[in-house]
Scaffold this motif. Structure first.
Motif, PDB file in Angstrom:
ATOM      1  N   ASN A  75      23.475 -17.801 -12.201  1.00 58.51           N
ATOM      2  CA  ASN A  75      24.797 -18.274 -11.779  1.00 58.51           C
ATOM      3  C   ASN A  75      24.679 -19.465 -10.830  1.00 58.51           C
ATOM      4  OD1 ASN A  75      25.654 -17.459  -8.745  1.00 58.51           O
ATOM      5  ND2 ASN A  75      24.152 -15.998  -9.536  1.00 58.51           N
ATOM      6  N   LEU A  76      25.787 -20.196 -10.682  1.00 58.23           N
ATOM      7  CA  LEU A  76      25.790 -21.429  -9.903  1.00 58.23           C
ATOM      8  C   LEU A  76      26.773 -21.384  -8.729  1.00 58.23           C
ATOM      9  CD1 LEU A  76      25.587 -23.808 -12.973  1.00 58.23           C
ATOM     10  CD2 LEU A  76      23.825 -23.554 -11.214  1.00 58.23           C
ATOM     11  N   CYS A  77      27.090 -20.174  -8.267  1.00 57.41           N
ATOM     12  CA  CYS A  77      27.988 -20.051  -7.110  1.00 57.41           C
ATOM     13  C   CYS A  77      27.356 -19.211  -6.004  1.00 57.41           C
ATOM     14  CB  CYS A  77      29.335 -19.472  -7.536  1.00 57.41           C
ATOM     15  SG  CYS A  77      29.258 -17.781  -8.165  1.00 57.41           S
ATOM     16  N   ALA A  78      26.026 -19.019  -6.065  1.00 61.75           N
ATOM     17  CA  ALA A  78      25.291 -18.172  -5.112  1.00 61.75           C
ATOM     18  C   ALA A  78      25.778 -16.736  -5.179  1.00 61.75           C
ATOM     19  CB  ALA A  78      25.383 -18.717  -3.687  1.00 61.75           C
ATOM     20  N   GLY A  79      26.219 -16.322  -6.358  1.00 60.95           N
ATOM     21  CA  GLY A  79      26.797 -14.995  -6.534  1.00 60.95           C
ATOM     22  C   GLY A  79      25.824 -13.858  -6.364  1.00 60.95           C
ATOM     23  N   THR A  80      24.509 -14.109  -6.511  1.00 62.21           N
ATOM     24  CA  THR A  80      23.537 -13.031  -6.363  1.00 62.21           C
ATOM     25  C   THR A  80      22.588 -13.258  -5.193  1.00 62.21           C
ATOM     26  OG1 THR A  80      22.148 -14.086  -8.072  1.00 62.21           O
ATOM     27  CG2 THR A  80      23.634 -12.350  -8.790  1.00 62.21           C
ATOM     28  N   VAL A  81      22.974 -14.102  -4.264  1.00 58.30           N
ATOM     29  CA  VAL A  81      22.201 -14.269  -3.029  1.00 58.30           C
ATOM     30  C   VAL A  81      22.605 -13.146  -2.061  1.00 58.30           C
ATOM     31  CG1 VAL A  81      21.749 -15.752  -1.037  1.00 58.30           C
ATOM     32  CG2 VAL A  81      22.024 -16.756  -3.322  1.00 58.30           C
ATOM     33  N   PRO A  82      21.638 -12.351  -1.564  1.00 58.84           N
ATOM     34  CA  PRO A  82      21.960 -11.218  -0.680  1.00 58.84           C
ATOM     35  C   PRO A  82      22.252 -11.682   0.748  1.00 58.84           C
ATOM     36  CG  PRO A  82      19.600 -11.308  -1.040  1.00 58.84           C
ATOM     37  CD  PRO A  82      20.199 -12.393  -1.900  1.00 58.84           C
ATOM     38  N   LEU A  83      23.435 -12.206   0.949  1.00 58.28           N
ATOM     39  CA  LEU A  83      23.785 -12.825   2.227  1.00 58.28           C
ATOM     40  C   LEU A  83      23.613 -11.894   3.416  1.00 58.28           C
ATOM     41  CD1 LEU A  83      27.054 -14.796   1.375  1.00 58.28           C
ATOM     42  CD2 LEU A  83      24.735 -15.688   1.577  1.00 58.28           C
ATOM     43  N   GLU A  84      23.865 -10.590   3.210  1.00 58.77           N
ATOM     44  CA  GLU A  84      23.812  -9.641   4.319  1.00 58.77           C
ATOM     45  C   GLU A  84      22.657  -8.661   4.161  1.00 58.77           C
ATOM     46  OE1 GLU A  84      27.646  -7.978   5.196  1.00 58.77           O
ATOM     47  OE2 GLU A  84      28.671  -9.904   4.913  1.00 58.77           O
ATOM     48  N   GLY A  85      21.625  -9.094   3.433  1.00 61.55           N
ATOM     49  CA  GLY A  85      20.469  -8.227   3.241  1.00 61.55           C
ATOM     50  C   GLY A  85      20.779  -7.097   2.270  1.00 61.55           C
ATOM     51  N   GLY A  86      20.223  -5.910   2.542  1.00 60.26           N
ATOM     52  CA  GLY A  86      20.471  -4.771   1.677  1.00 60.26           C
ATOM     53  C   GLY A  86      19.603  -4.788   0.431  1.00 60.26           C
ATOM     54  N   LEU A  87      20.144  -4.208  -0.643  1.00 60.08           N
ATOM     55  CA  LEU A  87      19.397  -4.047  -1.889  1.00 60.08           C
ATOM     56  C   LEU A  87      19.887  -5.010  -2.957  1.00 60.08           C
ATOM     57  CD1 LEU A  87      19.306  -0.152  -2.312  1.00 60.08           C
ATOM     58  CD2 LEU A  87      17.348  -1.633  -1.819  1.00 60.08           C
ATOM     59  N   VAL A  88      18.961  -5.689  -3.609  1.00 59.87           N
ATOM     60  CA  VAL A  88      19.270  -6.383  -4.846  1.00 59.87           C
ATOM     61  C   VAL A  88      18.959  -5.411  -5.981  1.00 59.87           C
ATOM     62  CG1 VAL A  88      18.645  -8.260  -6.401  1.00 59.87           C
ATOM     63  CG2 VAL A  88      18.824  -8.681  -3.940  1.00 59.87           C
ATOM     64  N   MET A  89      19.991  -5.079  -6.779  1.00 61.34           N
ATOM     65  CA  MET A  89      19.835  -4.165  -7.899  1.00 61.34           C
ATOM     66  C   MET A  89      19.693  -4.982  -9.177  1.00 61.34           C
ATOM     67  SD  MET A  89      22.350  -1.128  -9.287  1.00 61.34           S
ATOM     68  CE  MET A  89      22.310  -0.195  -7.760  1.00 61.34           C
ATOM     69  N   VAL A  90      18.492  -5.048  -9.700  1.00 69.80           N
ATOM     70  CA  VAL A  90      18.193  -5.860 -10.879  1.00 69.80           C
ATOM     71  C   VAL A  90      18.399  -5.009 -12.128  1.00 69.80           C
ATOM     72  CG1 VAL A  90      16.488  -7.321 -12.007  1.00 69.80           C
ATOM     73  CG2 VAL A  90      16.512  -7.139  -9.514  1.00 69.80           C
ATOM     74  N   MET A  91      19.252  -5.478 -13.036  1.00 69.03           N
ATOM     75  CA  MET A  91      19.692  -4.662 -14.167  1.00 69.03           C
ATOM     76  C   MET A  91      18.888  -4.887 -15.445  1.00 69.03           C
ATOM     77  SD  MET A  91      22.082  -2.968 -12.739  1.00 69.03           S
ATOM     78  CE  MET A  91      22.908  -2.190 -14.122  1.00 69.03           C
ATOM     79  N   ASN A  92      17.815  -5.652 -15.376  1.00 69.14           N
ATOM     80  CA  ASN A  92      17.119  -6.077 -16.597  1.00 69.14           C
ATOM     81  C   ASN A  92      16.458  -4.947 -17.378  1.00 69.14           C
ATOM     82  OD1 ASN A  92      17.550  -8.296 -14.786  1.00 69.14           O
ATOM     83  ND2 ASN A  92      16.265  -9.545 -16.096  1.00 69.14           N
ATOM     84  N   ARG A  93      16.136  -3.830 -16.734  1.00 67.30           N
ATOM     85  CA  ARG A  93      15.569  -2.704 -17.482  1.00 67.30           C
ATOM     86  C   ARG A  93      16.623  -2.043 -18.378  1.00 67.30           C
ATOM     87  NH1 ARG A  93      13.045   1.621 -13.795  1.00 67.30           N
ATOM     88  NH2 ARG A  93      11.974   2.286 -15.703  1.00 67.30           N
ATOM     89  N   MET A  94      17.868  -2.194 -18.032  1.00 64.09           N
ATOM     90  CA  MET A  94      18.959  -1.600 -18.828  1.00 64.09           C
ATOM     91  C   MET A  94      19.395  -2.640 -19.862  1.00 64.09           C
ATOM     92  SD  MET A  94      20.993   0.458 -15.811  1.00 64.09           S
ATOM     93  CE  MET A  94      22.092   1.232 -17.001  1.00 64.09           C
ATOM     94  N   ASN A  95      18.578  -2.800 -20.898  1.00 67.20           N
ATOM     95  CA  ASN A  95      18.741  -3.928 -21.818  1.00 67.20           C
ATOM     96  C   ASN A  95      18.854  -3.509 -23.285  1.00 67.20           C
ATOM     97  OD1 ASN A  95      16.153  -3.106 -22.370  1.00 67.20           O
ATOM     98  ND2 ASN A  95      15.162  -4.951 -21.582  1.00 67.20           N
TER      99      ASN A  95
END
Length: 474
Positions: A75-95
């Protein structure tokens, strides 16, 4: 850093191999395709089932841990940048592609499925899923859904929201809901499907989706119309649609973009032209496609096209479409930093918008190439710059602020397909008004009272004050 007890609970859910909090992983998921935006998460987790997602969200909600859902990060709006930390949940295994239902003309899949791979599987059966974002080779369908991705075929076929008819989603408290289904008619309550599409991960994590398919068009013709006058190109766009012809693709490239793309691809684009239109028509009836193309050629010449060139075969047609699809990547070769934005205006205002962009670029002494989906008024002013030059970056920011203002002045919007995310949040109130912002915040509160879902996106802490600037003809 996450407490060890929380870390242990998360590992119990997905296994030690699928939870990462080493520095290499944290840095790798601290940014996406948006330039100059980065923030470290506290951990990265890779669920493989909807139940995994539910259990993770229950823990996150209990301990107020921010969750950022992520597909390919294109994406080009910084939609997946973890601004407040926490967990990034990567969905690529659910494919998984769960089903293609030819009887109902639907497909169901897990949202980590690659967009291009899905297109190819559908097309093997003579079916068609029209949404085609330029990032489709790397993007996931879940990311497309969260951003309501558009693409080159938006004019004729619509965007992602026009095809998603059912979802499986996990709410912030871990509850699993299903909306819609294999139904073309369903008015049972609020349309939660449409609400979640384009919600940018701020309301729920979507784990499965059902989309409608259509029969694949059998015939296709591609052409390029060349202009020495931007207004002539814009008039052609309005005249084509005004004559009740809706092309599958109707794309615009300005002179700066033509030169950059031709300099890299060497496909014979006319670098002396001020603008070109790349036009493609498709359909199930060859005679109708031929009739439309003949009429489009006539209209383009009537409106001032210097030359109209038809692709001789599929290979040449692919080269022409490559000119548009490669616009961003070729612009990125010019300077170290490339900032691609999007602003949408009524198609009749395309020329005025391009002229305004050029004036603004000159005013702030920045280099901007403009290309985009002329048929639906969605332009992509793209600035090549250098993030290390603070003064230039400030001028770039001021230029884009005026570009967004110009779009709104022309009856348009601040984003047509990239989403709000971080980049457009300060300007959202310009488009929807203060009351609109409060209504959206109320929806967010109802879904996510603890504000764990992608916090810091869509809603700015401080909206920009709009200073109306006189841009002459507008």
């Amino acid at each position: 850093m996450l407490e060890q007890s929380i870390r242990a609970k998360l590992i119990d859910i997905v296994g030690a191999s699928w939870f990462k909090d080493d520095m290499e992983a944290l840095v790798s998921y601290s940014y996406d395709a948006t330039p100059m935006q980065q923030a470290l998460p506290d951990g990265v987790i890779f669920p493989s089932t909807t139940q995994h997602v539910s259990e993770i969200l229950k823990i996150a909600n209990e301990y107020r841990i921010p969750i950022v859902g992520r597909g390919a990060g294109s994406n080009l709006c910084a939609g997946t940048v973890p601004l407040e930390g926490g967990l990034v949940m990567v969905m690529n295994r659910m494919n998984k592609l769960i089903e293609i239902d030819a009887d109902n003309l639907t497909a169901t899949f897990q949202t980590g499925l690659n967009t291009k791979q899905f297109h190819l599987e559908v097309e093997k059966l003579g079916l068609f899923y029209p949404p085609d974002p330029s990032s489709m080779i790397i993007s996931t369908l879940g990311g497309n859904i969260m951003e309501c991705a558009g693409g080159l075929r938006g004019l004729k076929y619509g965007t992602t929201k026009d095809y998603v008819i059912g979802l499986e989603a996990v709410l912030p408290n871990g509850d699993i809901i299903r909306t819609g289904g294999k139904l073309y008619k369903d008015v049972a309550g609020y349309d939660l499907t449409k609400l979640l599409v384009g919600s940018e991960g701020t309301l729920a994590i979507v784990t499965e989706a059902t989309v409608k398919l259509i029969p694949a068009p059998k015939y296709k013709k591609t052409m390029v119309a060349m202009y020495k006058d931007i207004y002539a190109a814009a008039r052609s766009v309005s005249a084509i649609v005004g004559n009740r012809i809706i092309p599958a693709t109707l794309e615009f490239l300005d002179n700066a973009t033509i030169r950059v793309v031709e300099g890299f691809n060497k496909i014979g684009l006319p670098v002396e032209m001020e603008a070109i239109l790349l036009i493609e028509q498709d359909g199930l009836d060859e005679s109708v496609v031929e009739k439309d193309i003949i009429e489009i050629v006539r209209i383009c010449k009537e409106q001032g096209a210097v030359e109209v060139k038809m692709a001789a075969d599929a290979a040449e047609a692919e080269k022409l479409m490559l000119a548009r699809r490669s616009a961003l990547s070729t612009c990125a070769r010019i300077r170290p930093t490339t900032i691609l934005e999007d602003a949408t205006v009524p198609r009749s205002k395309i020329a005025e918008m391009v002229i305004a962009i050029n004036e603004i670029a000159k005013k702030y002494n920045v280099q901007i190439c403009t290309f985009g989906h002329a048929g639906d008024g969605n332009l992509h002013p793209t600035c090549t710059t250098d993030a290390r030059d603070a003064d230039e970056i400030h001028r770039v920011e001021m230029a884009f602020e005026e570009i967004f203002e110009a779009a709104i002045d022309l009856g348009g919007t601040i984003t047509g397909e990239h989403g709000v995310g971080v980049m457009k949040a300060p300007y959202l109130e310009w488009k929807v008004g203060a009351a609109g912002i409060e209504l959206m915040k109320g929806i967010k509160q109802a879904f996510d009272p603890n504000n764990i879902m992608n916090p810091g996106k869509i809603f700015a802490k401080h909206s920009r004050k709009r200073v109306v600037i006189d841009h002459g003809s507008r």
